[in-house]
Write a protein that holds these residues in place. Sequence first.
Motif, PDB file in Angstrom:
ATOM      1  N   GLN A 213       0.831  -1.201   0.000  1.00 50.15           N
ATOM      2  CA  GLN A 213       0.000   0.000   0.000  1.00 50.15           C
ATOM      3  C   GLN A 213       0.869   1.255   0.000  1.00 50.15           C
ATOM      4  O   GLN A 213       0.528   2.256  -0.650  1.00 50.15           O
ATOM      5  CB  GLN A 213      -0.925  -0.012   1.208  1.00 50.15           C
TER       6      GLN A 213
ATOM      7  N   ALA B 141       0.687   3.973  -2.923  1.00 47.46           N
ATOM      8  CA  ALA B 141       0.300   5.346  -2.584  1.00 47.46           C
ATOM      9  C   ALA B 141       1.375   6.340  -2.999  1.00 47.46           C
ATOM     10  O   ALA B 141       1.073   7.425  -3.517  1.00 47.46           O
ATOM     11  CB  ALA B 141       0.018   5.456  -1.091  1.00 47.46           C
TER      12      ALA B 141
ATOM     13  N   LYS C   7       1.168   6.690  -6.783  1.00 43.02           N
ATOM     14  CA  LYS C   7      -0.016   7.442  -7.195  1.00 43.02           C
ATOM     15  C   LYS C   7       0.154   8.928  -6.922  1.00 43.02           C
ATOM     16  O   LYS C   7      -0.296   9.775  -7.701  1.00 43.02           O
ATOM     17  CB  LYS C   7      -1.241   6.904  -6.459  1.00 43.02           C
ATOM     18  N   ALA C   8       0.804   9.257  -5.794  1.00 44.97           N
ATOM     19  CA  ALA C   8       0.997  10.664  -5.424  1.00 44.97           C
ATOM     20  C   ALA C   8       2.161  11.311  -6.167  1.00 44.97           C
ATOM     21  O   ALA C   8       2.410  12.505  -5.993  1.00 44.97           O
ATOM     22  CB  ALA C   8       1.238  10.769  -3.916  1.00 44.97           C
TER      23      ALA C   8
ATOM     24  N   GLU D 274      -3.069   7.032   1.989  1.00 42.06           N
ATOM     25  CA  GLU D 274      -2.368   8.193   1.433  1.00 42.06           C
ATOM     26  C   GLU D 274      -1.764   9.056   2.532  1.00 42.06           C
ATOM     27  O   GLU D 274      -0.659   9.583   2.382  1.00 42.06           O
ATOM     28  CB  GLU D 274      -3.326   9.022   0.573  1.00 42.06           C
ATOM     29  N   ARG D 275      -2.487   9.189   3.649  1.00 41.32           N
ATOM     30  CA  ARG D 275      -1.975   9.985   4.762  1.00 41.32           C
ATOM     31  C   ARG D 275      -0.790   9.286   5.425  1.00 41.32           C
ATOM     32  O   ARG D 275       0.192   9.932   5.809  1.00 41.32           O
ATOM     33  CB  ARG D 275      -3.103  10.192   5.779  1.00 41.32           C
TER      34      ARG D 275
ATOM     35  N   GLU E  66       2.215   9.946   3.323  1.00 42.96           N
ATOM     36  CA  GLU E  66       2.716  11.302   3.548  1.00 42.96           C
ATOM     37  C   GLU E  66       3.588  11.340   4.805  1.00 42.96           C
ATOM     38  O   GLU E  66       4.645  11.978   4.829  1.00 42.96           O
ATOM     39  CB  GLU E  66       1.549  12.267   3.698  1.00 42.96           C
TER      40      GLU E  66
END
Length: 428
Positions: free
Chosen positions: A26, A30, A33-34, A400-401, A404
């Motif tokens: 994951q 992610a 994707k980002a 996603e967080r 980050e």
Amino acid sequence: MTGTILVISHGHVDFSAGGAEVAAYQLFAALGKAEAARKVVLLAGHHAGEQSGLITVLRNNEFLWRTGMRDWFKFQSGVRDAVTTSFRRFLGGLKPDIVFVHHYAHMGLELLREIRHTCPRAKIVLTLHEFQAICANNGQMVKRGSAELCFGESLQACVGCYPDRSEEDFWLRKHFIRRHFDAVDRFIAPSEFLRQRYIAWGLPAERIAVIENGQPEGARLAPRTLAPGGLRNRFAFFGQVTPFKGVDVLLSALANLPRKQRKDIHVEIHGANLANQDEAFRNRIEALRRPLMEEGVLHWPGAYHRDDLGRRMARIDWVVVPSVWWENSPVVIQEAFRFGRPLLCSNIGGMAEHVRDGIDGLHVGVGNTSDWGETLVSAAADMEGWDRFYRTMKTPLPVERAAERYLAWALDEASPDLGASPRLVADI
């Protein structure tokens, strides 16, 4: 945007869907994707078939490393020259700026020193998913034989579990692992409980941040539709059926209930790997489950694909986590939050940290069959309590967080506790 990010996992989700493998994949997805880097690559250990040490392409930017372990006591690679040849060439061609390592099992601790040697400027971040570096008993921190919880390693306590080894063996083991960990810039723990265990073991507190494993975003499931007068009486276990996961505790609790109380309880076991356990454990589970299944209060759907999890959770009311070891951050807890199913969990370790008693669900005495039985009965009848938990239970950290936060920690953009609002990937 940075140059190249490499994510390393001890297994690939296509072949082994454990919590660490899922978290690593994951993160890889992610970050890609980002567009957090010009290139994001996944390298996953693959320990089925010939352990040649070769690195092969699975699909675009996803690679398999066919390696294995020679020495599980010290986590040394089992394939001659796998690290210094194949892995070195792979790193030399890729030249990663950041390497997120999600495990060293099946690949060997040597990979950490090789990254530092071949890519001296790369930031190396290691996620500690369990206590394997601390505890030789599969990282469970449970005493062999007695199954008592272990509250901290010591040379004397470790020899008590492994009398065939000396205190010197364990001293050397710890320092061998610690010296390889010296190659790591920063560590991540998915729970504060695990972080504190590693601080007590000797890792600097300022080098370990807590970042929970993320979950895909999406609306939680609606409550299961009840017939008139129906109860919130469907409980389900999801995960591996091993002696440490407490399935036998759950089944014993159910079996010990008076029949008139048991008839209103419905328990499901969505679990795999029972066939791989020792004979004594398999026989114990079989002796417990057969009469309960014949009675109709226990159902055993068995293993499931992760894509089927939502459908299975839609059929139940509660997720149960009866583990008899500390756990760290069981992925099933975040999955229950994601789908909106309150939890019953053992009152220790990462379970007790992540499931807030009376808010996300209920804590139950670890290994206490009487407490588990009484809690099953009371939870099934407490309709208002279930409704309250459904409203107050937390929303899991989005994948996603989490990505980050991983990136912010790797790039020195956050303190060890990461604060409330690390900078977004787009801002770095």
